[in-house]
Structures are given as structure tokens and as C-alpha cells.
Design an enzyme around this catalytic site. Structure first.
Site, PDB file in Angstrom:
ATOM      1  N   CYS A  99      20.501  50.791  34.787  1.00  0.00           N
ATOM      2  CA  CYS A  99      19.671  51.670  33.984  1.00  0.00           C
ATOM      3  C   CYS A  99      20.517  52.824  33.428  1.00  0.00           C
ATOM      4  O   CYS A  99      21.328  53.400  34.139  1.00  0.00           O
ATOM      5  CB  CYS A  99      18.489  52.275  34.732  1.00  0.00           C
ATOM      6  SG  CYS A  99      17.366  51.055  35.397  1.00  0.00           S
ATOM      7  N   ARG A 118      24.405  49.170  30.742  1.00  0.00           N
ATOM      8  CA  ARG A 118      23.927  49.434  32.102  1.00  0.00           C
ATOM      9  C   ARG A 118      22.600  48.746  32.396  1.00  0.00           C
ATOM     10  O   ARG A 118      22.127  48.751  33.539  1.00  0.00           O
ATOM     11  CB  ARG A 118      23.746  50.944  32.315  1.00  0.00           C
ATOM     12  CG  ARG A 118      25.030  51.718  32.214  1.00  0.00           C
ATOM     13  CD  ARG A 118      24.774  53.160  32.553  1.00  0.00           C
ATOM     14  NE  ARG A 118      24.555  53.309  33.980  1.00  0.00           N
ATOM     15  CZ  ARG A 118      25.464  53.768  34.829  1.00  0.00           C
ATOM     16  NH1 ARG A 118      26.632  54.122  34.389  1.00  0.00           N
ATOM     17  NH2 ARG A 118      25.197  53.874  36.100  1.00  0.00           N
ATOM     18  N   TRP A 150      17.103  48.173  33.575  1.00  0.00           N
ATOM     19  CA  TRP A 150      17.403  46.906  34.253  1.00  0.00           C
ATOM     20  C   TRP A 150      16.317  46.797  35.324  1.00  0.00           C
ATOM     21  O   TRP A 150      16.298  47.563  36.282  1.00  0.00           O
ATOM     22  CB  TRP A 150      18.799  46.940  34.881  1.00  0.00           C
ATOM     23  CG  TRP A 150      19.185  45.640  35.495  1.00  0.00           C
ATOM     24  CD1 TRP A 150      19.800  44.606  34.862  1.00  0.00           C
ATOM     25  CD2 TRP A 150      19.005  45.238  36.865  1.00  0.00           C
ATOM     26  NE1 TRP A 150      20.000  43.564  35.753  1.00  0.00           N
ATOM     27  CE2 TRP A 150      19.522  43.923  36.987  1.00  0.00           C
ATOM     28  CE3 TRP A 150      18.446  45.839  37.993  1.00  0.00           C
ATOM     29  CZ2 TRP A 150      19.506  43.210  38.174  1.00  0.00           C
ATOM     30  CZ3 TRP A 150      18.425  45.134  39.187  1.00  0.00           C
ATOM     31  CH2 TRP A 150      18.959  43.840  39.262  1.00  0.00           C
ATOM     32  N   ASN A 170      16.598  55.914  37.606  1.00  0.00           N
ATOM     33  CA  ASN A 170      17.546  54.853  37.933  1.00  0.00           C
ATOM     34  C   ASN A 170      17.584  54.777  39.453  1.00  0.00           C
ATOM     35  O   ASN A 170      17.828  55.785  40.111  1.00  0.00           O
ATOM     36  CB  ASN A 170      18.930  55.231  37.370  1.00  0.00           C
ATOM     37  CG  ASN A 170      20.006  54.237  37.769  1.00  0.00           C
ATOM     38  OD1 ASN A 170      19.711  53.121  38.197  1.00  0.00           O
ATOM     39  ND2 ASN A 170      21.255  54.651  37.618  1.00  0.00           N
ATOM     40  N   GLY A 171      17.309  53.593  40.023  1.00  0.00           N
ATOM     41  CA  GLY A 171      17.334  53.458  41.482  1.00  0.00           C
ATOM     42  C   GLY A 171      16.092  52.719  41.954  1.00  0.00           C
ATOM     43  O   GLY A 171      15.394  52.082  41.161  1.00  0.00           O
ATOM     44  N   GLU A 208      37.652  33.909  40.048  1.00  0.00           N
ATOM     45  CA  GLU A 208      37.380  34.817  38.933  1.00  0.00           C
ATOM     46  C   GLU A 208      37.071  34.034  37.650  1.00  0.00           C
ATOM     47  O   GLU A 208      36.151  34.391  36.910  1.00  0.00           O
ATOM     48  CB  GLU A 208      38.583  35.757  38.753  1.00  0.00           C
ATOM     49  CG  GLU A 208      38.515  36.729  37.590  1.00  0.00           C
ATOM     50  CD  GLU A 208      37.326  37.686  37.624  1.00  0.00           C
ATOM     51  OE1 GLU A 208      36.585  37.727  38.618  1.00  0.00           O
ATOM     52  OE2 GLU A 208      37.122  38.377  36.608  1.00  0.00           O
ATOM     53  N   LYS A 211      33.541  34.324  35.634  1.00  0.00           N
ATOM     54  CA  LYS A 211      33.468  34.694  34.208  1.00  0.00           C
ATOM     55  C   LYS A 211      32.619  33.683  33.456  1.00  0.00           C
ATOM     56  O   LYS A 211      31.767  34.041  32.655  1.00  0.00           O
ATOM     57  CB  LYS A 211      34.860  34.734  33.560  1.00  0.00           C
ATOM     58  CG  LYS A 211      35.766  35.853  33.932  1.00  0.00           C
ATOM     59  CD  LYS A 211      35.364  37.208  33.399  1.00  0.00           C
ATOM     60  CE  LYS A 211      34.424  37.910  34.331  1.00  0.00           C
ATOM     61  NZ  LYS A 211      34.929  38.717  35.373  1.00  0.00           N
ATOM     62  N   GLU A 246      28.790  33.877  34.463  1.00  0.00           N
ATOM     63  CA  GLU A 246      28.009  35.061  34.095  1.00  0.00           C
ATOM     64  C   GLU A 246      27.760  35.184  32.599  1.00  0.00           C
ATOM     65  O   GLU A 246      26.716  35.693  32.201  1.00  0.00           O
ATOM     66  CB  GLU A 246      28.560  36.351  34.707  1.00  0.00           C
ATOM     67  CG  GLU A 246      29.859  36.853  34.202  1.00  0.00           C
ATOM     68  CD  GLU A 246      30.301  38.141  34.892  1.00  0.00           C
ATOM     69  OE1 GLU A 246      29.460  38.928  35.341  1.00  0.00           O
ATOM     70  OE2 GLU A 246      31.520  38.358  34.974  1.00  0.00           O
ATOM     71  N   HIS A 266      36.963  18.649  51.169  1.00  0.00           N
ATOM     72  CA  HIS A 266      35.977  18.864  52.229  1.00  0.00           C
ATOM     73  C   HIS A 266      34.559  19.013  51.677  1.00  0.00           C
ATOM     74  O   HIS A 266      33.708  19.587  52.336  1.00  0.00           O
ATOM     75  CB  HIS A 266      36.370  20.094  53.058  1.00  0.00           C
ATOM     76  CG  HIS A 266      37.730  19.943  53.675  1.00  0.00           C
ATOM     77  ND1 HIS A 266      37.961  19.177  54.792  1.00  0.00           N
ATOM     78  CD2 HIS A 266      38.937  20.416  53.283  1.00  0.00           C
ATOM     79  CE1 HIS A 266      39.253  19.212  55.074  1.00  0.00           C
ATOM     80  NE2 HIS A 266      39.863  19.955  54.175  1.00  0.00           N
ATOM     81  N   LYS A 286      26.041  46.254  34.006  1.00  0.00           N
ATOM     82  CA  LYS A 286      27.445  46.546  34.272  1.00  0.00           C
ATOM     83  C   LYS A 286      27.666  47.159  35.640  1.00  0.00           C
ATOM     84  O   LYS A 286      28.586  46.784  36.346  1.00  0.00           O
ATOM     85  CB  LYS A 286      27.957  47.491  33.178  1.00  0.00           C
ATOM     86  CG  LYS A 286      29.423  47.839  33.289  1.00  0.00           C
ATOM     87  CD  LYS A 286      30.286  46.639  32.989  1.00  0.00           C
ATOM     88  CE  LYS A 286      31.753  46.929  33.148  1.00  0.00           C
ATOM     89  NZ  LYS A 286      32.529  45.687  33.246  1.00  0.00           N
TER      90      LYS A 286
HETATM   91  C1  AGP Z   1      32.225  41.090  36.896  1.00  0.00           C
HETATM   92  O1  AGP Z   1      32.432  40.390  35.736  1.00  0.00           O
HETATM   93  C2  AGP Z   1      30.858  41.450  37.219  1.00  0.00           C
HETATM   94  N1  AGP Z   1      30.081  41.868  36.156  1.00  0.00           N
HETATM   95  C3  AGP Z   1      30.595  42.045  38.585  1.00  0.00           C
HETATM   96  O2  AGP Z   1      30.865  41.037  39.489  1.00  0.00           O
HETATM   97  C4  AGP Z   1      31.344  43.322  39.012  1.00  0.00           C
HETATM   98  O3  AGP Z   1      32.702  43.056  39.174  1.00  0.00           O
HETATM   99  C5  AGP Z   1      30.734  43.841  40.335  1.00  0.00           C
HETATM  100  O4  AGP Z   1      29.398  44.185  40.099  1.00  0.00           O
HETATM  101  C6  AGP Z   1      31.484  44.997  40.909  1.00  0.00           C
HETATM  102  O5  AGP Z   1      31.453  46.114  40.084  1.00  0.00           O
HETATM  103  P1  AGP Z   1      32.393  47.349  40.317  1.00  0.00           P
HETATM  104  O6  AGP Z   1      33.802  46.867  40.161  1.00  0.00           O
HETATM  105  O7  AGP Z   1      32.002  48.317  39.243  1.00  0.00           O
HETATM  106  O8  AGP Z   1      32.142  47.865  41.682  1.00  0.00           O
END
Ligand code: AGP
Length: 613
Positions: free
Chosen positions: A2, A27, A74, A100-101, A486, A490, A493, A509, A608
Site C-alpha cells: 500500500c 507498492r 494491496w 497500510n498494515g 531466482e 522471476k 512472478e 529424487h 513490491k
Molecule cells: C522478487 O522479485 C520479489 N518481488 C520478492 O521475492 C522480494 O525479493 C521479497 O519480497 C523480499 O523483498 P525485500 O528484498 O525488499 O525484503
């Protein structure tokens, strides 16, 4: 999660609030809303992105307000729709609040207020706070407004960043913080409040960060910050170093692509002033305060989430390999609840791009409560994690706005390389000569990334062929294993394709059962000492008709000749290979997502910075 913005001054509040919301949209982007005071309280809110809200808000010089707050959401409680959007109002329609929260006791607050005849319209937790705060202000006319607000929020449990305006008090915005970031942008005859510095950077370079439990009363020429005991605080005004260029797309169609292509520069920035090629020394000023703790530690724990957790895994390999210190990597969300064994002899490193991730922050606090020393590797300057750690290193990669983290990952890995080398030197695990050789290799990384980016078309062609694959498997060994994780993250997401990252040998396995002629298998084979083993794994995939896309170093012909598609990256030291091999994977996910028509920068359901549990 948010975004919160507020403005009070002489300019058009609607315009500034809408612009701020646009900048913070990464956000959260389920819905957006704005409240202004101009004679009375006016609220406009709707489901969808800020561009939908913009269509509804008139920005007219005669009718413009000079005070307003806004929110981009969000969703936590209640689906994204017009009614659940913020701002929420009190029963009398005098107070508007954005949040926010998560308010944990909202059902009991709601019940109590309903017994007072107050009706609720939304499914949100936030509405309970709006109704409660207005109710307390009305029932306690003997108290100054801020005291009544403090009294109301003392009844709220959970996490919040609140901003509110009230039609009886049109000269002020009130904000309160517990668990969700908020800052004040200090201008000349105007003030802003925001959950994110990018929203105020255009108007001022002076910011004040609110700390836990603080409440601030902001008018156009001054602000007053009170702690939970009502004591007025002297707050430090920080200089905000953020250019507009950094928070704009600069001709790229998406922030993610811009951020991928920025990496030669951001890695160079991250190393600047920290390495000495002549002497082999590493200087990390932010660590000095607690360096002895790091050097004496018998083991190091690293906690993080998401992409930052993948960097932590690279960090484990780096520190164990170069400095010979044992490292444990933890999901911050598990560490905080699992009753970890940690005491004053321990060192915890937390890694976070945003510096606001709720679980990472909780892991940090847990470790500090146990007496451990906590280091941070953080990108956002002045963020909560950066301020609460004992010592740390900033990435200096500039604002990362695309929800999918790219340049922060390579920045984190670069910082971890520097920390591992520094520790290795201090512990005598490597000589200065070896360090010089490694530093030279590190300095060559930006140029090598540029060489990869110059061939991005090749990765686009591969992506075009696999755009509609329903599943992907990513395999790697040692340093390439976190890169496999990673790459898979990517892809899932931003393109919503199911993808799994695995240590290559683990494939036998279980995941091998998934392999058939429909399964693209991305093999990351850039670590020389495990290449022979990767060749065997590739043969196993091929025997089951899996389709191999390999990322190899230029001289790795054994793997490239076995692959249906190959993308080679320049040679480097094995321990630096994640900085190169991750780049084609970032490009792969980007091009696949664009081909599928996905919103790359604002993928569904994500935000984010994850400031709630
Ligand atoms: C990464 O592409 C993500 N959007 C997410 O996993 C992110 O890395 C995670 O939420 C951690 O965020 P931070 O590094 O701001 O703590």
C-alpha cells in the site's frame, strides 16, 4: 504494501497526491483513492489502477484543495472493489483515513462501535480504525485532536501506517506509525507525507523518518512529532539523495527492463570506493562499528525473503568458500517463529531491497532481543531495517521500482562478495595477492554484463519459442543453484508460468518424473568444477525428451553442444558467476511475460514491499 501520500501547502493537492500515487503504485495496485478538504471532506476512490482514479478526479485551479491524502491499495481484508478502497471515513463523514498494515483486533473494535449505533459498509479492517478515531475525537472534546487520536490508536493492535484529515481541523494532516513506514517531506510553506521517498522526491530533498509508535501533526509550515507517551521529539532531518531520472522509465517500456539494463552501472556504483586494486583491500565503512563481531563469529546466520533469500544462499556459498566461516540461511518468516538458537555471540545478516519487509524486520528484532549483533544489506536508504541494524552496507543501486527484483539481486551478491573477501582477508583465509586477483575479476563484471545485454535479442528469440510452455524446470549446482531458484521465481512472478528451481542432482529424487517433450529445462552450467556432473544431468533430461536451454560460460562446449538452445556468458571466477548467469534468466522471464501480455512491472497479486505478514 500500500502506498500512502499526503500534501498540505498552497499547491493543488489533487495533482500532487495523484502524482505521488502513480510513483508509489508499485507498492500495491488493486484500487486507489483520494480525500481532500476544501470547505468539506471530499472522497473519490475506485477499484483498479491510479489511471482509473485519475479519470474521476478534477484537477481545476479554482476548485482545487490545498490539503489531501491518497492511497494505493494491496488488499488484505476484503476484495479489491470501490467500497473497500481507501480512504475510509468516520460515521459523521468528518474524518478520512488511509492505512497500510493489518489491524488485528478490528472485529472487536467493530462490535463495540456497532453497539454504539455505528454502521459499517466495507469488509476492511481499516474502516474500524477510521470509525474508532472519529468516534473518540467526537466523544472527547476536552482533548486536543492529536491526544484523542493517540487515545484511539492505543486501542488498536496490529501494524499500521495511518494518515488522516478531519474537516474540523483543515489545517493539518495527522500520521501515526507502528510497523509500516512513513516519512515527512519537509518543504518551504508545504509539507508532504508518504510511505515511500519516491513520492516526495520531486518536491523536496529533506525528509524526516517516523519511528515506531510515533505520531506527527503536520501543517503547511511545521511538523510536530510525539512519541507514544506524548513527549515531543526532536527529529533529525535527513537529506534525500534521489534524482527524478532514477524513478522514471527513461524511454524503456517497463521499469524491469530499465533496471535489467542498468546493471553494469549499478554494480559499478556498488563497488565504487570499496575496492582497491593496488592493495587488494576492501573498505566497507558501514561495517566498521561491529566488524570485530563479524570476524569473531563462529557462525553467521543470514535471514531474508524471496529474491533476497536467493542472494543469501549465494552468500552462504561465498562466505563458506572464501572465508571458511560456517553460514546458515533462514527464511525470515520461519526464523522469527521457530524458536531459533541465537545469543549474544551470534551474528545475523538480514538482506532486504526495500528495508521494510515485515518478516525480515521481525527476524532482525528477534535476533537483537537475544543479544545478537545484526548487520543489514539494504538498498533503500533510511528504511526501517537500515536504521535498526547495528551496522550494514547499502547497495547503492538506486530505486528499484519493477516488482520483480533484478538489479537489487546483483547488488546484494556484489556486496556479499565484498563482505566475504573482507572476512577472508581478515581471517587470513586468502592472501592480498589472491584478493587482488579476485578484485580484478570483480571489476570486469560490469563490462561482461554489458556484453550479455548487447546480445539480449538472442535471449528474446529463445523466449519466443517457449512463451506458452506451461511449466519450466531450472537446474544448477553450487553457485548456480540459487541462480536456478531466482530464474524460476522471476518467471513465475511476472509471466504466471509454473516454474521450479532445483539443485541439479536432486532432479533424480522427484522432479525427473515431470520431464517429457513439453518440459523446457533451463540448465545453468557456469561453475567449472561441477560441469562434468551437469553433463550427466543433461543426458538424463535428454533421455526423457526434455528440452534443454543452457546458460554456459563461453568455453563450456560440453554442455552447449548437448543443448537445444544455448546462451553463453563470459568466463569469470566460479564465485562471481551468479552475477553473469542471472542476466539471461532475467531477460528470459521479461520477454516471456511481454509475449504473454502480462503487466511486467505490476504482476497480479504482488506488491513490491511486503510490509504485512
Ligand atoms: C522478487 O522479485 C520479489 N518481488 C520478492 O521475492 C522480494 O525479493 C521479497 O519480497 C523480499 O523483498 P525485500 O528484498 O525488499 O525484503
Amino acid at each position: 504494501m500500500c502506498g500512502i501520500i499526503g500534501y498540505i501547502g498552497q499547491k493543488k493537492a489533487e495533482e500532487i497526491v495523484l502524482k505521488g500515487l502513480k510513483r508509489m503504485e508499485y507498492r500495491g495496485y488493486d484500487s486507489a483513492g483520494i480525500a481532500t478538504l476544501n470547505g468539506g471532506l471530499s472522497i473519490i476512490k475506485c477499484k483498479g489502477k491510479v489511471r482509473e482514479l485519475k479519470k474521476l478526479v478534477k484537477v481545476d485551479s479554482k476548485e482545487s484543495a490545498q490539503i489531501g491524502i491518497g492511497h494505493t491499495r494491496w488488499a488484505t481484508h476484503g476484495e479489491p472493489n470501490d467500497i473497500n478502497s481507501h480512504p475510509h471515513v468516520g460515521k459523521l463523514g468528518k474524518l478520512a483515513l488511509v492505512h497500510n498494515g493489518i489491524i488485528e483486533n478490528y472485529t472487536s473494535i467493530k462490535k463495540k462501535l456497532e453497539s454504539e449505533g455505528i454502521e459499517f459498509y466495507s469488509e476492511t479492517d481499516t474502516e474500524a480504525a477510521a470509525k474508532l478515531i472519529e468516534f473518540v475525537i467526537e466523544s472527547r472534546p476536552d482533548l486536543p485532536m492529536e491526544k484523542a487520536v493517540q487515545l484511539a490508536i492505543s486501542q488498536i493492535t496490529g501494524a499500521y501506517g495511518f494518515a488522516m484529515i478531519h474537516s474540523d481541523y483543515p489545517d493539518r494532516i495527522l500520521v501515526a506509525r507502528k510497523g509500516s513506514p512513513l516519512l515527512i517531506g519537509v518543504g518551504e510553506g508545504e509539507m508532504l507525507i508518504a510511505s515511500d521517498a519516491s513520492a516526495v522526491a520531486e518536491y523536496t530533498d529533506k525528509v524526516v523518518y517516523l519511528d515506531e509508535g510515533e505520531l506527527a501533526v503536520i501543517s503547511k509550515d511545521k511538523f510536530q512529532v510525539l512519541d507514544a507517551n506524548d513527549v515531543e521529539l526532536e527529529k533529525e532531518v535527513h537529506e534525500l539523495v534521489m534524482s527524478l531520472e532514477e524513478i522514471e522509465k527513461g524511454g524503456y517500456p517497463y521499469f524491469m527492463l530499465k533496471e535489467i539494463f542498468e546493471q553494469p552501472k549499478t554494480i559499478a556504483d556498488c563497488m565504487r570506493g570499496r575496492i582497491n586494486t593496488e592493495t587488494g583491500e576492501i573498505t566497507l565503512g558501514g561495517l566498521t562499528k561491529a566488524l570485530d563481531k563479524l570476524v569473531d563469529a563462529k557462525r553467521i546466520i543470514i535471514a531474508a525473503c524471496g529474491t533476497s533469500w536467493h542472494s543469501a544462499l549465494v552468500g552462504e556459498y561465498l562466505i563458506e568458500h572464501l572465508a571458511r566461516v560456517s553460514v546458515e540461511v533462514e527464511y525470515a518468516s520461519e526464523f522469527r517463529y521457530k524458536d531459533p538458537i541465537i545469543d549474544e555471540n551470534d551474528v545475523l545478516i538480514v538482506i532486504s531491497q526495500s528495508g521494510e519487509t515485515a518478516d525480515t524486520l521481525a527476524a532482525l528484532r528477534k535476533a537483537k532481543d537475544s543479544g545478537a549483533t545484526v548487520f543489514g544489506i539494504v538498498n533503500v536508504v533510511g528504511s526501517t531495517i537500515a536504521r535498526e541494524t547495528d551496522a550494514g552496507v547499502y547497495l547503492h543501486t538506486g530505486p528499484e521500482i519493477g516488482v520483480a527484483s533484478t538489479k537489487a539481486f546483483t547488488g546484494q551478491v556484489t556486496v556479499l562478495v565484498l563482505i566475504a573477501l573482507k572476512l577472508a582477508l581478515m581471517k587470513g583465509a586468502i592472501t592480498k595477492e589472491v584478493s587482488k586477483k579476485y578484485i580484478k575479476a570483480l571489476r570486469e563484471i560490469p563490462e561482461k554484463i554489458q556484453h550479455i545485454l548487447d546480445r539480449s535479442e538472442q535471449m528474446k528469440r529463445i523466449s519466443d519459442l517457449f512463451t506458452y510452455a506451461p511449466n519450466f524446470l531450472y537446474l544448477g549446482r553450487t553457485y548456480s543453484f540459487p541462480v536456478a531458484l531466482e530464474g524460476a521465481l522471476k518467471l513465475k512472478e511476472i509471466s504466471y508460468i509454473h516454474a521450479e528451481g532445483y539443485p541439479a542432482a536432486e532432479m533424480k529424487h522427484g522432479p525427473i518424473a515431470l520431464i517429457d517433450e513439453m518440459m523446457p529445462v533451463v540448465v545453468i552450467a557456469t561453475t567449472d568444477h561441477t560441469n562434468d556432473k551437469m553433463v550427466s544431468n543433461i543426458e538424463e533430461v535428454k533421455a526423457r525428451k526434455g528440452r534443454i536451454i543452457s546458460i554456459t560460460s563461453e568455453e563450456n562446449n560440453d554442455v552447449s553442444t548437448l543443448s537445444e538452445f544455448n546462451f553463453s556468458v563470459p568466463e569469470t571466477e566460479d564465485f562471481l558467476s551468479p552475477l553473469l548467469s542471472v542476466i539471461p534468466l532475467q531477460l528470459l522471464s521479461y520477454y516471456v511475460a511481454v509475449n504473454r501480455g502480462c503487466d511486467v512491472d505490476q504482476p497480479r497479486n504482488l506488491a513490491k514491499s511486503v510490509t504485512v505478514e
